[in-house]
Scaffold this active site. Structure first.
Site, mmCIF file in Angstrom:
data_model
loop_
_atom_site.group_PDB
_atom_site.id
_atom_site.type_symbol
_atom_site.label_atom_id
_atom_site.label_comp_id
_atom_site.label_asym_id
_atom_site.label_seq_id
_atom_site.Cartn_x
_atom_site.Cartn_y
_atom_site.Cartn_z
ATOM 1 N N SER A 188 0.842 -1.195 0.000
ATOM 2 C CA SER A 188 0.000 0.000 0.000
ATOM 3 C C SER A 188 0.881 1.250 0.000
ATOM 4 O O SER A 188 1.673 1.458 -0.917
ATOM 5 C CB SER A 188 -0.966 -0.033 1.194
ATOM 6 O OG SER A 188 -1.937 0.986 1.086
ATOM 7 N N GLU A 197 -1.944 -2.386 -7.932
ATOM 8 C CA GLU A 197 -3.140 -2.697 -7.145
ATOM 9 C C GLU A 197 -3.645 -1.397 -6.540
ATOM 10 O O GLU A 197 -2.927 -0.403 -6.512
ATOM 11 C CB GLU A 197 -2.824 -3.710 -6.041
ATOM 12 C CG GLU A 197 -1.781 -3.255 -5.028
ATOM 13 C CD GLU A 197 -2.323 -2.421 -3.886
ATOM 14 O OE1 GLU A 197 -3.526 -2.531 -3.577
ATOM 15 O OE2 GLU A 197 -1.553 -1.638 -3.302
ATOM 16 N N HIS A 251 -4.995 -5.196 -1.407
ATOM 17 C CA HIS A 251 -5.633 -5.089 -0.103
ATOM 18 C C HIS A 251 -6.601 -6.253 0.102
ATOM 19 O O HIS A 251 -7.820 -6.085 0.203
ATOM 20 C CB HIS A 251 -6.356 -3.744 0.024
ATOM 21 C CG HIS A 251 -5.438 -2.568 0.107
ATOM 22 N ND1 HIS A 251 -4.637 -2.154 -0.941
ATOM 23 C CD2 HIS A 251 -5.181 -1.709 1.124
ATOM 24 C CE1 HIS A 251 -3.942 -1.093 -0.576
ATOM 25 N NE2 HIS A 251 -4.249 -0.807 0.674
#
Length: 348
Positions: A142, A246, A316
């Site tokens: 992330s 992502e 995630h």
């Protein structure tokens, strides 16, 4: 998301810099690939919080317990439990913890407690010469994408996009960790597909955008964080690389804008392959309609005529791949998989 306030301002500033031909993004001096030493049970890992603060003390406790359950001794950064607004302490404190862990000879790996927002604020404060002189495993995902990008650009060190310490550690993630870091396996990254009671399996399916195989080093991570570095010296070289991405909680119009940034900065035209992971909660908002993610891929990825697929177990999600950023792989877009061609850990 917590990181959007900072990222919006950063992206605007980056957009004002010259992007054509990747002048800004390749300002860092190219470095050879650098491997971190292999890990063993009983080693000491350092826990750091480069991004958001943990909202409960229990999360810090669970992070330490998870590392101990994996077989490590744990050393915590001096500021890993701090809070400064939404951040885990001041920029100087968070950067100081990272620099200290890389310089600490007892610490063999560095694991980030959580993501959130704020890692990009640390990039000018990191001691890249110290990092290069003391290569170590760095694990997180992330917002930690900012660290992966900058460290790869400035040092060539292979880092690892994968579970944070305070996250859930299901058997899938533990198995990945042990095979990669302890057994030093040349991993094959293929989605775990279980039919259950479905006539046709639906969970963890991949979709081939354009078939074929290609070899190259991996680059990427979180789409929002990566594109917020546009125009800076903290992006790695995209030439001949396999880009994996992502994201979470981003409406398709924002995904489209970020792909447009990647196109305008020249990154998409330089990559050799494309892997998209999970885009959790990336749903259209209110308005007159929305592009779908499929249409966005059709507009930006299909014209590249490179092997590409979507749906990889990256992002995630509870069960996720541990992806070596900078590792050399062969991807097979028809099979929806990629595999390591070379070790990503130095013999130790």
């Amino acid at each position: 998301m917590d990181r959007r306030r900072f990222i919006g301002a950063t992206a605007l500033a980056g957009a004002l810099l010259p992007l054509t031909g990747m002048q800004g993004a390749t300002a860092a001096t190219p470095r050879g690939r650098l491997l971190p030493p292999a890990l063993n049970k009983g080693d000491t890992v350092g826990l750091v919080s480069p991004s958001g603060a943990s909202n409960e003390r229990l999360n810090l406790q669970l992070a330490g317990e998870a590392m101990e359950a994996l077989g490590f001794k744990v050393k915590t950064g001096a500021h890993y439990g701090d809070r400064y607004g939404h951040l885990a302490g001041t920029d100087a404190g968070r950067a100081g913890d990272l620099n200290a862990m890389f310089g600490d000879r007892q610490v063999k790996a560095i694991v980030c407690v959580r993501g959130g927002s704020g890692a990009a604020r640390l990039l000018p404060l990191l001691d890249y010469e110290r990092i290069r002189a003391n290569p170590k495993v760095l694990l997180g995902y992330s917002d930690i994408t900012a660290l992966h990008c900058a460290i790869q650009a400035k040092t060539g060190l292979v880092t690892f996009h994968g579970p944070i310490a305070a996250a859930s550690w299901p058997r899938f993630n533990v198995d990945q960790f042990e095979r990669l870091f302890f057994q030093r396996e040349l991993m094959q990254y293929r989605n775990s597909i279980v039919a259950g009671d479905e006539l046709v399996p639906r969970r963890n399916r991949t979709v081939t955008l354009r078939g074929g195989k290609v070899q190259g080093e991996l680059v990427g991570g979180n789409l929002t964080v990566l594109t917020a570095l546009a125009g800076s010296a903290y992006l790695p070289d995209f030439r001949g690389k396999i880009l994996f991405l992502e994201d979470v909680g981003e409406a398709p119009y924002r995904i489209d804008r970020m792909f447009s940034t990647l196109k305008l900065m020249g990154a998409l035209d330089q990559i050799a392959g494309f892997i998209f992971g999970d885009c959790n909660d990336c749903k259209p908002g209110d308005g007159y309609g929305s592009l779908t993610l499929d249409q966005i891929f059709d507009d930006y990825i299909l014209p590249l005529n490179i092997p590409a697929y979507t749906g990889a177990m990256i992002g995630h999600i509870r069960e996720q791949f541990i992806v070596p950023v900078g590792g050399k792989v062969e991807m097979d877009a028809d099979a929806g998989s990629f595999r390591l061609l070379e070790p990503v850990l130095a013999a130790g």
